[in-house]
Design a protein around this motif. Structure first.
Motif, PDB file in Angstrom:
ATOM      1  N   LEU A   9     -86.653  38.347   1.507  1.00  0.00           N
ATOM      2  CA  LEU A   9     -85.440  39.693   0.671  1.00  0.00           C
ATOM      3  C   LEU A   9     -84.761  40.001   1.901  1.00  0.00           C
ATOM      4  CD1 LEU A   9     -88.542  41.933  -0.478  1.00  0.00           C
ATOM      5  CD2 LEU A   9     -87.202  40.555  -1.635  1.00  0.00           C
ATOM      6  N   CYS A  10     -85.093  39.940   2.566  1.00  0.00           N
ATOM      7  CA  CYS A  10     -83.695  40.436   4.325  1.00  0.00           C
ATOM      8  C   CYS A  10     -83.468  39.933   4.495  1.00  0.00           C
ATOM      9  CB  CYS A  10     -84.879  40.897   5.200  1.00  0.00           C
ATOM     10  SG  CYS A  10     -86.026  42.177   5.532  1.00  0.00           S
ATOM     11  N   ILE A  11     -82.690  38.483   4.011  1.00  0.00           N
ATOM     12  CA  ILE A  11     -82.076  37.359   4.338  1.00  0.00           C
ATOM     13  C   ILE A  11     -81.452  36.684   3.014  1.00  0.00           C
ATOM     14  CG2 ILE A  11     -81.428  35.502   5.777  1.00  0.00           C
ATOM     15  CD1 ILE A  11     -83.142  36.185   7.965  1.00  0.00           C
ATOM     16  N   VAL A  12     -80.195  36.549   2.570  1.00  0.00           N
ATOM     17  CA  VAL A  12     -80.130  36.000   1.314  1.00  0.00           C
ATOM     18  C   VAL A  12     -78.733  34.760   2.041  1.00  0.00           C
ATOM     19  CG1 VAL A  12     -78.623  36.112  -0.229  1.00  0.00           C
ATOM     20  CG2 VAL A  12     -80.585  38.089  -0.278  1.00  0.00           C
ATOM     21  N   LEU A  13     -79.532  33.344   1.730  1.00  0.00           N
ATOM     22  CA  LEU A  13     -78.263  32.471   1.730  1.00  0.00           C
ATOM     23  C   LEU A  13     -77.414  32.028   0.276  1.00  0.00           C
ATOM     24  CD1 LEU A  13     -80.601  29.872   3.373  1.00  0.00           C
ATOM     25  CD2 LEU A  13     -79.192  32.090   4.799  1.00  0.00           C
ATOM     26  N   ILE A  24     -75.126  33.905   5.951  1.00  0.00           N
ATOM     27  CA  ILE A  24     -76.091  34.172   6.014  1.00  0.00           C
ATOM     28  C   ILE A  24     -75.851  35.444   6.046  1.00  0.00           C
ATOM     29  CG2 ILE A  24     -78.576  34.595   7.435  1.00  0.00           C
ATOM     30  CD1 ILE A  24     -78.159  32.331   9.145  1.00  0.00           C
ATOM     31  N   LYS A  25     -76.441  36.457   5.136  1.00  0.00           N
ATOM     32  CA  LYS A  25     -76.664  38.349   4.606  1.00  0.00           C
ATOM     33  C   LYS A  25     -77.182  38.590   5.444  1.00  0.00           C
ATOM     34  CE  LYS A  25     -73.643  37.882  -0.063  1.00  0.00           C
ATOM     35  NZ  LYS A  25     -73.095  38.206  -0.888  1.00  0.00           N
ATOM     36  N   ILE A  26     -76.671  39.018   6.182  1.00  0.00           N
ATOM     37  CA  ILE A  26     -77.586  40.251   7.603  1.00  0.00           C
ATOM     38  C   ILE A  26     -78.249  41.528   6.851  1.00  0.00           C
ATOM     39  CG2 ILE A  26     -78.722  41.538   9.277  1.00  0.00           C
ATOM     40  CD1 ILE A  26     -78.489  37.718   8.977  1.00  0.00           C
ATOM     41  N   PRO A  27     -79.375  42.047   5.812  1.00  0.00           N
ATOM     42  CA  PRO A  27     -78.980  43.047   5.269  1.00  0.00           C
ATOM     43  C   PRO A  27     -79.785  44.515   6.304  1.00  0.00           C
ATOM     44  CG  PRO A  27     -81.080  42.292   4.987  1.00  0.00           C
ATOM     45  CD  PRO A  27     -80.390  41.357   5.025  1.00  0.00           C
ATOM     46  N   PHE A  28     -79.121  44.805   5.772  1.00  0.00           N
ATOM     47  CA  PHE A  28     -79.151  46.787   6.939  1.00  0.00           C
ATOM     48  C   PHE A  28     -79.949  47.600   6.451  1.00  0.00           C
ATOM     49  CE2 PHE A  28     -74.218  46.057   8.571  1.00  0.00           C
ATOM     50  CZ  PHE A  28     -74.679  45.764   9.320  1.00  0.00           C
ATOM     51  N   ALA A  29     -81.398  46.905   6.559  1.00  0.00           N
ATOM     52  CA  ALA A  29     -82.626  47.493   6.433  1.00  0.00           C
ATOM     53  C   ALA A  29     -83.659  47.417   8.256  1.00  0.00           C
ATOM     54  CB  ALA A  29     -83.929  46.787   6.072  1.00  0.00           C
ATOM     55  N   LYS A  30     -84.610  48.770   7.744  1.00  0.00           N
ATOM     56  CA  LYS A  30     -85.385  48.915   9.129  1.00  0.00           C
ATOM     57  C   LYS A  30     -86.397  47.803   9.909  1.00  0.00           C
ATOM     58  CE  LYS A  30     -89.093  51.464   7.102  1.00  0.00           C
ATOM     59  NZ  LYS A  30     -89.326  52.913   6.801  1.00  0.00           N
ATOM     60  N   LEU A  63     -80.502  42.484  16.264  1.00  0.00           N
ATOM     61  CA  LEU A  63     -81.183  41.717  14.762  1.00  0.00           C
ATOM     62  C   LEU A  63     -82.337  40.774  15.521  1.00  0.00           C
ATOM     63  CD1 LEU A  63     -80.414  40.408  11.827  1.00  0.00           C
ATOM     64  CD2 LEU A  63     -79.343  38.645  13.111  1.00  0.00           C
ATOM     65  N   LYS A  64     -83.143  40.720  14.576  1.00  0.00           N
ATOM     66  CA  LYS A  64     -84.808  40.159  15.111  1.00  0.00           C
ATOM     67  C   LYS A  64     -85.069  38.594  14.346  1.00  0.00           C
ATOM     68  CE  LYS A  64     -87.663  44.071  14.108  1.00  0.00           C
ATOM     69  NZ  LYS A  64     -88.897  44.704  12.752  1.00  0.00           N
ATOM     70  N   ASN A  65     -85.091  37.523  15.127  1.00  0.00           N
ATOM     71  CA  ASN A  65     -85.736  36.555  14.590  1.00  0.00           C
ATOM     72  C   ASN A  65     -84.660  35.536  14.055  1.00  0.00           C
ATOM     73  OD1 ASN A  65     -88.726  37.319  14.093  1.00  0.00           O
ATOM     74  ND2 ASN A  65     -88.182  37.900  12.586  1.00  0.00           N
ATOM     75  N   HIS A  66     -83.262  35.487  15.140  1.00  0.00           N
ATOM     76  CA  HIS A  66     -82.242  34.977  14.445  1.00  0.00           C
ATOM     77  C   HIS A  66     -81.600  34.992  15.683  1.00  0.00           C
ATOM     78  CE1 HIS A  66     -78.630  33.367  12.756  1.00  0.00           C
ATOM     79  NE2 HIS A  66     -77.830  34.088  13.664  1.00  0.00           N
ATOM     80  N   GLN A  67     -80.908  33.610  16.002  1.00  0.00           N
ATOM     81  CA  GLN A  67     -80.491  32.844  17.992  1.00  0.00           C
ATOM     82  C   GLN A  67     -78.950  32.348  17.304  1.00  0.00           C
ATOM     83  OE1 GLN A  67     -81.639  32.724  21.196  1.00  0.00           O
ATOM     84  NE2 GLN A  67     -82.788  34.944  19.847  1.00  0.00           N
ATOM     85  N   PHE A  68     -78.273  33.373  17.845  1.00  0.00           N
ATOM     86  CA  PHE A  68     -76.595  32.708  17.115  1.00  0.00           C
ATOM     87  C   PHE A  68     -76.115  32.014  18.704  1.00  0.00           C
ATOM     88  CE2 PHE A  68     -72.118  32.986  17.308  1.00  0.00           C
ATOM     89  CZ  PHE A  68     -72.374  32.745  16.324  1.00  0.00           C
ATOM     90  N   THR A  69     -75.464  30.936  17.878  1.00  0.00           N
ATOM     91  CA  THR A  69     -75.045  29.486  18.708  1.00  0.00           C
ATOM     92  C   THR A  69     -73.225  29.907  18.929  1.00  0.00           C
ATOM     93  OG1 THR A  69     -76.807  28.087  19.318  1.00  0.00           O
ATOM     94  CG2 THR A  69     -74.547  27.455  19.536  1.00  0.00           C
ATOM     95  N   ASN A  70     -73.450  29.139  17.292  1.00  0.00           N
ATOM     96  CA  ASN A  70     -71.829  28.601  16.990  1.00  0.00           C
ATOM     97  C   ASN A  70     -71.814  29.022  16.048  1.00  0.00           C
ATOM     98  OD1 ASN A  70     -70.813  27.924  19.648  1.00  0.00           O
ATOM     99  ND2 ASN A  70     -71.571  26.183  18.421  1.00  0.00           N
ATOM    100  N   GLY A  71     -70.732  30.055  15.055  1.00  0.00           N
ATOM    101  CA  GLY A  71     -70.081  30.133  13.638  1.00  0.00           C
ATOM    102  C   GLY A  71     -69.814  31.204  13.599  1.00  0.00           C
ATOM    103  N   ILE A  72     -69.768  31.943  12.389  1.00  0.00           N
ATOM    104  CA  ILE A  72     -68.354  32.893  12.289  1.00  0.00           C
ATOM    105  C   ILE A  72     -68.494  34.275  11.360  1.00  0.00           C
ATOM    106  CG2 ILE A  72     -67.190  34.441  10.313  1.00  0.00           C
ATOM    107  CD1 ILE A  72     -66.627  30.796   9.899  1.00  0.00           C
ATOM    108  N   ILE A  73     -69.043  35.103  12.555  1.00  0.00           N
ATOM    109  CA  ILE A  73     -69.527  36.503  12.261  1.00  0.00           C
ATOM    110  C   ILE A  73     -68.688  37.483  11.370  1.00  0.00           C
ATOM    111  CG2 ILE A  73     -70.864  38.044  13.165  1.00  0.00           C
ATOM    112  CD1 ILE A  73     -71.601  37.120  15.939  1.00  0.00           C
ATOM    113  N   SER A 193     -71.519  47.843   8.119  1.00  0.00           N
ATOM    114  CA  SER A 193     -72.427  46.980   6.359  1.00  0.00           C
ATOM    115  C   SER A 193     -71.513  45.919   6.787  1.00  0.00           C
ATOM    116  CB  SER A 193     -72.143  47.828   5.157  1.00  0.00           C
ATOM    117  OG  SER A 193     -70.792  47.975   5.911  1.00  0.00           O
ATOM    118  N   ASN A 194     -72.039  45.869   5.438  1.00  0.00           N
ATOM    119  CA  ASN A 194     -72.099  43.902   5.133  1.00  0.00           C
ATOM    120  C   ASN A 194     -72.031  42.826   6.619  1.00  0.00           C
ATOM    121  OD1 ASN A 194     -71.304  44.728   2.678  1.00  0.00           O
ATOM    122  ND2 ASN A 194     -69.263  45.942   3.145  1.00  0.00           N
ATOM    123  N   LEU A 195     -72.927  42.445   7.217  1.00  0.00           N
ATOM    124  CA  LEU A 195     -72.722  42.145   8.430  1.00  0.00           C
ATOM    125  C   LEU A 195     -73.596  40.931   7.250  1.00  0.00           C
ATOM    126  CD1 LEU A 195     -72.882  41.177  11.365  1.00  0.00           C
ATOM    127  CD2 LEU A 195     -75.419  41.499  11.262  1.00  0.00           C
TER     128      LEU A 195
END
Length: 384
Positions: A9-13, A24-30, A63-73, A193-195
């Motif tokens: 529910l929280c992360i939609v690919l 990865i669309k990151i929702p703004f949910a608590k 952000l919980k449970n995500h380790q970022f290395t390279n890519g687009i934000i 929004s829209n992360l």
């Protein structure tokens, strides 16, 4: 009805334009963010899920449970309060070491102001903004509407787009942080929004560090010896008087001759003492000594351009030559705006034939700690 797992529910690919790479669309949910519920609220704003301040003050969410290395934000931001809202990435859990991009917003922004945005690394909790004047840029910022930000990050390089996705607003040729991966966090008194995150999508941005315009300039003083830091209270000077002429010497209690070690200038020919020695405790003041040797074929006078943060005492062959301060926010702060750059000061350097020992005391109490030095010419000179 079967409930989907929270992670689904929280992360939609979704499949993106980068082949097998997934956005990865990151929702703004608590549930998705570490946050202070007294300061932050997750809301619907202009028909989209968003996050904002409850108190009208700057907030911080990670952000919980995500380790970022390279890519687009990518994300949208609406500016509602004054400050320095931005995004940290490759962050340690305590956010004391990270890469940081932020926008300065204190009302309507001049689209030509190079101080609109900045990249700075965070080292041991120190935002190195005053040591990275090179890493600033201009952009059109909209009031009372969404601004779209896109970061493309590839190992040592980063490109930033602000509203105009066809033009790079800020290009960082060498990310200067200490970490290769880590957390993502957002800060500021704004509405986000829209992360989204597209891991490993780098749009052909090279992984290796880009061109450093100081690299081939042999006039820079790159090799130094550095002492161990000592505390220097604000009511204490580094020199003391003696009864003979010349009448001052360095206070020997502040300089341990046995503590020298080598240090080399890094990117942009900066001597980065924060990287070496960490943060100066808030409200305190620390001092180190740097020394190098210049061997001259003849007696001559050279011009030395010197950037520093925050105070310097320059000695040549044991004698005081130059004393100065670069206190940000004070009327006497050095151009540009109290930041450490090669344009801070310029002094005459009287060199005798043979060896000339240059010793510099460098004190710090405010943000980054460092020095950069360049001669007008090194003809007839041999640098250490």
């Amino acid at each position: 009805m079967i409930k989907k797992p929270l992670a689904v529910l929280c992360i939609v690919l979704i499949t993106s334009m980068y082949g097998q790479t997934k956005k990865i669309k990151i929702p703004f949910a608590k549930e998705v963010w570490q946050h202070d519920s007294e300061k932050v609220e997750f809301v619907t704003h202009k028909s989209v899920a968003a996050v904002k301040s409850k108190t009208g003050e700057s907030f911080n969410i990670q952000l919980k449970n995500h380790q970022f290395t390279n890519g687009i934000i990518e994300y949208d931001v609406e500016f509602v309060g004054r400050g320095f809202p931005g995004i940290g990435f490759r962050s340690s859990d305590d956010q004391k070491n990270a890469e940081l991009f932020y926008i300065r917003y204190f009302g309507t922004v001049d689209p030509l102001s190079r101080y609109t945005m900045q990249y700075a690394t965070v080292i041991d909790g120190v935002n190195m903004w005053d040591m990275t004047d090179d890493y600033q840029g201009a952009a059109k910022i909209y009031d009372q509407r969404w601004n779209h930000i896109k970061l493309v990050i590839s190992e040592k390089q980063m490109k930033v787009f602000v509203n105009d996705m066809d033009r790079v607003a800020l290009h960082i040729p060498n990310l200067e942080g200490t970490r290769g991966s880590g957390n993502i966090y957002l800060t500021g008194n704004v509405i986000y929004s829209n992360l989204s995150i597209t891991p490993e999508a780098t749009e052909n941005l090279p992984q290796t560090a880009g061109y450093d315009p100081t690299y081939s300039d042999t006039r820079y003083l790159r090799k130094w010896s550095v002492s161990t830091p000592v505390d220097l209270p604000f009511n204490r000077d580094i020199m003391k008087s003696i009864p003979t002429s010349p009448g001052v010497v360095i206070d020997s209690t502040l300089l341990d001759d046995s503590s020298w070690k080598s240090i080399m200038a890094e990117q942009r020919n900066m001597i980065n003492l924060t990287r070496l020695y960490g943060a100066t405790e808030n409200g305190n003041r620390r001092l180190v000594w740097l020394k190098t040797n210049i061997k001259s074929e003849t007696d001559q006078v050279r011009r030395l351009k010197l950037g520093f943060s925050d105070e310097v005492w320059v000695f040549i062959d044991g004698q005081p030559l130059y004393i100065d301060k670069n206190y940000y926010g004070s009327p006497g702060m050095k151009a540009p705006r109290g930041r450490c750059t090669i344009d801070n000061s310029e002094i005459s350097l009287p060199l005798k034939a043979g060896d000339n020992e240059i010793v510099i005391g460098l004190a710090n109490y405010f943000f980054g700690w460092g020095l950069v030095a360049r001669l007008d010419s090194n003809d007839g000179l041999e640098l250490q």
